[in-house]
Enzyme design. Structure first.
Site, PDB file in Angstrom:
ATOM      1  N   LYS A   1      -0.227  11.838   5.436  1.00 52.08           N
ATOM      2  CA  LYS A   1       0.409  10.566   6.413  1.00 52.08           C
ATOM      3  C   LYS A   1       0.932   9.482   5.691  1.00 52.08           C
ATOM      4  O   LYS A   1       1.960   8.873   6.230  1.00 52.08           O
ATOM      5  CB  LYS A   1      -0.846  10.131   7.255  1.00 52.08           C
TER       6      LYS A   1
ATOM      7  N   LYS B   1       0.777  -1.245   0.008  1.00 56.18           N
ATOM      8  CA  LYS B   1      -0.029  -0.157  -0.065  1.00 56.18           C
ATOM      9  C   LYS B   1       0.832   1.076  -0.045  1.00 56.18           C
ATOM     10  O   LYS B   1       0.492   2.233  -0.681  1.00 56.18           O
ATOM     11  CB  LYS B   1      -0.892   0.161   1.070  1.00 56.18           C
TER      12      LYS B   1
END
Length: 292
Positions: A239, A171
Site C-alpha cells: 500500500k 514517510k
C-alpha cells in the site's frame, strides 16, 4: 494535556498506547476488535466502546490505522473524531496515508476546531515497543510544540518537516528507502549463502561498514532464521509503495528502482504472502535463485 486517546491498537498502536500509560498519561484506547481493547486495559489503560467515546474527553487523539479510507472513516461522520472531539483538541494521525488525503483532512479538522498533525512513524514494531520511533510531522509549529510531551513518550527522533501533508510525503520517501534496502539485503544474503560464507559473521562485518543500516540490523537475522512473523506486513508496504509511485508520478519524478521494488512487493502480495513481514521479500529472491 493529560488525557490521550489512541484509536487503532494494532501492531504499532498498542505498544505506543502502552508507552503513553507508562509515561504517566491517562490513556483511552479504541479498536474495532474487542480483544485488543481488553489487552490494553490489562496493561493499565482504559477502553472505549466507540470512536466518539474515545474522542470526547481527550486533549490529544492519536489515530493509527492502516490506510487512507480507514482514517477517513475514523475521523468523519457523526461518530467520528471531528464531530466529537472538544474544540482545541490535538489530532495526531500516526497512520501512513496519501499526502493529499492528509492535507484535505487537516483542512477539515481545522474547520471543526481541531488542531491536526500528520505524524507518520518509522521504526517498526520493535521501535514502537521500545518507544524510539522516528516521527515526521506536518502541521503548525505551535501545535507540534504542544504535542511534544506526548510524542516524546513514543518516539526518539521527532522532526517537524513542514506544513500539513509534509509528514506523509517524508514517510513515503522513508518507505521507498526501506523497501529498496530490504530487497538489496535479501539479495546479499542469498549471494553469501550461495558461496557458503558464514552469513552471521558476514552480516556482522557488513553492518559495521558503509553497508550497515537499521534494515540490516533488524531484518538480517530474520532472513537467516527464515522467520517472517510480521512486524510490518508486506500488504501494508505494498500500500505504501502505491502511495510512493502515485505521488512520484504526480510530481514527474523518476523512481526506476522504487518502481521495480514496488512490483516485487506487489507480486508477493498477489501470491498470497501479504501477511509476511516485509523482510519476506527474501523468499522471492531465494525462489528465483533456486534456493530455499
Amino acid at each position: 494535556m493529560t488525557n490521550v486517546s489512541v484509536i487503532g491498537l494494532g501492531i504499532m498502536g498498542l505498544p505506543m498506547a502502552t508507552n503513553l500509560v507508562d509515561a504517566g498519561f491517562s490513556v483511552t484506547g479504541y479498536n474495532r476488535s474487542q480483544p485488543k481493547i481488553d489487552e490494553f486495559v490489562a496493561q493499565g489503560g482504559s477502553g472505549a466502546a466507540s470512536v466518539a467515546e474515545a474522542a470526547r474527553d481527550a486533549d490529544v487523539i492519536i489515530t493509527m490505522v492502516p490506510d487512507s479510507p480507514d482514517v477517513e472513516a475514523v475521523v468523519t461522520g457523526d461518530d467520528g473524531v471531528f464531530a466529537n472531539a472538544k474544540p482545541g483538541a490535538l489530532w495526531i494521525d500516526a497512520s501512513t496515508i496519501r499526502p493529499d488525503v492528509a492535507k484535505q483532512l487537516s483542512d477539515d479538522a481545522r474547520a471543526a476546531g481541531i488542531r491536526p498533525l500528520d505524524a507518520p512513524v518509522s521504526g517498526g514494531e520493535q521501535g514502537a515497543i521500545d518507544g524510539v520511533l522516528s516521527i515526521m510531522i506536518g502541521g503548525e509549529k505551535a501545535d507540534v510544540d504542544d504535542a511534544q510531551n506526548v510524542l516524546n513518550a513514543v518516539g526518539k527522533t521527532i522532526v517537524h518537516v513542514g506544513p500539513s501533508g509534509s509528514g506523509q510525503t517524508v514517510k513515503a520517501a522513508n518507505q521507498l528507502i526501506v523497501a529498496a534496502n530490504i530487497q538489496a539485503l535479501a539479495e546479499a544474503v542469498v549471494f553469501l549463502e550461495a558461496y557458503g560464507v558464514d552469513t552471521e559473521a558476514g552480516l556482522t562485518v557488513l553492518g559495521g561498514g558503509l553497508a550497515g543500516s537499521k534494515v540490516l540490523d533488524q531484518k538480517g537475522q530474520k532472513m537467516l532464521d527464515r522467520n517472517f512473523d510480521p512486524g510490518f506486513r508486506l500488504t501494508l508496504h505494498n500500500k505504501d509503495l502505491g502511495i510512493v509511485t502515485a505521488a512520484a508520478r504526480e510530481a514527474n519524478v523518476s523512481i526506476p528502482l522504487g518502481a521495480t521494488v514496488a512490483q516485487l512487493v506487489g507480486n508477493l502480495v498477489a501470491q498470497g504472502d501479504g501477511g509476511l513481514d516485509h523482510s519476506g521479500l527474501f523468499t522471492q529472491v531465494a525462489r528465483s535463485s533456486g534456493r530455499k
